[in-house]
Structure formats: C-alpha cells, structure tokens
Design a protein around this motif. Structure first.
Motif, PDB file in Angstrom:
ATOM      1  N   LYS A   1       0.824  -1.208   0.000  1.00 24.29           N
ATOM      2  CA  LYS A   1       0.000   0.000   0.000  1.00 24.29           C
ATOM      3  C   LYS A   1       0.861   1.262   0.000  1.00 24.29           C
ATOM      4  O   LYS A   1       0.620   2.183  -0.781  1.00 24.29           O
TER       5      LYS A   1
ATOM      6  N   ASP B   1       4.042   1.809  -0.893  1.00 23.73           N
ATOM      7  CA  ASP B   1       4.797   2.044  -2.124  1.00 23.73           C
ATOM      8  C   ASP B   1       3.892   2.541  -3.247  1.00 23.73           C
ATOM      9  O   ASP B   1       4.244   3.477  -3.972  1.00 23.73           O
ATOM     10  N   ALA B   2       2.729   1.913  -3.387  1.00 23.64           N
ATOM     11  CA  ALA B   2       1.821   2.310  -4.464  1.00 23.64           C
ATOM     12  C   ALA B   2       1.284   3.718  -4.237  1.00 23.64           C
ATOM     13  O   ALA B   2       1.191   4.515  -5.180  1.00 23.64           O
TER      14      ALA B   2
ATOM     15  N   ASP C   1       3.905   6.269  -5.121  1.00 22.05           N
ATOM     16  CA  ASP C   1       4.037   6.405  -6.568  1.00 22.05           C
ATOM     17  C   ASP C   1       2.954   7.315  -7.142  1.00 22.05           C
ATOM     18  O   ASP C   1       3.222   8.136  -8.019  1.00 22.05           O
TER      19      ASP C   1
ATOM     20  N   LYS D   1       2.873   7.331 -11.026  1.00 23.54           N
ATOM     21  CA  LYS D   1       1.748   6.555 -11.555  1.00 23.54           C
ATOM     22  C   LYS D   1       0.520   7.444 -11.553  1.00 23.54           C
ATOM     23  O   LYS D   1       0.393   8.334 -10.704  1.00 23.54           O
TER      24      LYS D   1
ATOM     25  N   ALA E   1      -4.253   4.308 -11.086  1.00 22.62           N
ATOM     26  CA  ALA E   1      -3.556   3.130 -10.557  1.00 22.62           C
ATOM     27  C   ALA E   1      -4.078   2.754  -9.177  1.00 22.62           C
ATOM     28  O   ALA E   1      -3.866   1.632  -8.705  1.00 22.62           O
ATOM     29  N   TYR E   2      -4.772   3.674  -8.528  1.00 24.93           N
ATOM     30  CA  TYR E   2      -5.307   3.411  -7.192  1.00 24.93           C
ATOM     31  C   TYR E   2      -6.306   2.254  -7.205  1.00 24.93           C
ATOM     32  O   TYR E   2      -6.324   1.435  -6.286  1.00 24.93           O
TER      33      TYR E   2
ATOM     34  N   LEU F   1      -4.456  -0.866  -7.073  1.00 24.53           N
ATOM     35  CA  LEU F   1      -3.874  -1.017  -5.739  1.00 24.53           C
ATOM     36  C   LEU F   1      -4.888  -1.659  -4.795  1.00 24.53           C
ATOM     37  O   LEU F   1      -4.564  -2.589  -4.061  1.00 24.53           O
TER      38      LEU F   1
ATOM     39  N   ASP G   1      -5.311  -5.339  -5.640  1.00 20.06           N
ATOM     40  CA  ASP G   1      -4.132  -6.107  -5.218  1.00 20.06           C
ATOM     41  C   ASP G   1      -4.089  -6.244  -3.703  1.00 20.06           C
ATOM     42  O   ASP G   1      -3.793  -7.319  -3.176  1.00 20.06           O
TER      43      ASP G   1
END
Length: 63
Positions: free
Chosen positions: A18, A20-21, A24, A30, A34-35, A38, A41
């Motif tokens: 969480k 790192d994403a 970004d 990103k 991209a959320y 996330l 994932d």
C-alpha cells in the motif's frame, strides 16, 4: 496466505504494498487511476482477510 495477514512493514507486507503504491501516485510516477488496481491487489493479497480478522476482534471487544 495462511495465518494472519501481514499488515506491518517488511518485505511482502500489505503495508509495503500500500505504501509504495500510494507514494508512486502522490509523486506522480503513476496516474491516480492506478489506485483502483492497488485496492484490488491489496484485497487479494491479504487485505480482505485482515479486514475480516479486524472485524472479528472488534466484535469480541464490544461486550
């Protein structure tokens, strides 16, 4: 994943995934879109299990 979901820091943990994403996205590396991935994932890699464990513990503590 067996046992408890790993929420804290460390290699392969949900917190690392969480964090790192989100960094970004915030840093512009990103796109905000991209959320959504996330979240998918995070839930698939143990977030759903962790949520269930938290809810169970919360219900036990409400007595």
């Amino acid at each position: 994943m067996t046992g408890r979901a790993r929420l804290g820091g460390g290699s392969g943990s949900l917190g690392t995934l969480k964090g790192d994403a989100l960094k970004d996205v915030i840093a512009g590396r990103k796109p905000m879109s991209a959320y959504d991935q996330l979240v998918k994932d995070y839930l698939a890699k143990g977030g759903e299990q962790a949520r269930g464990e938290f809810e169970e513990a919360f219900q036990k503590g409400e007595k």
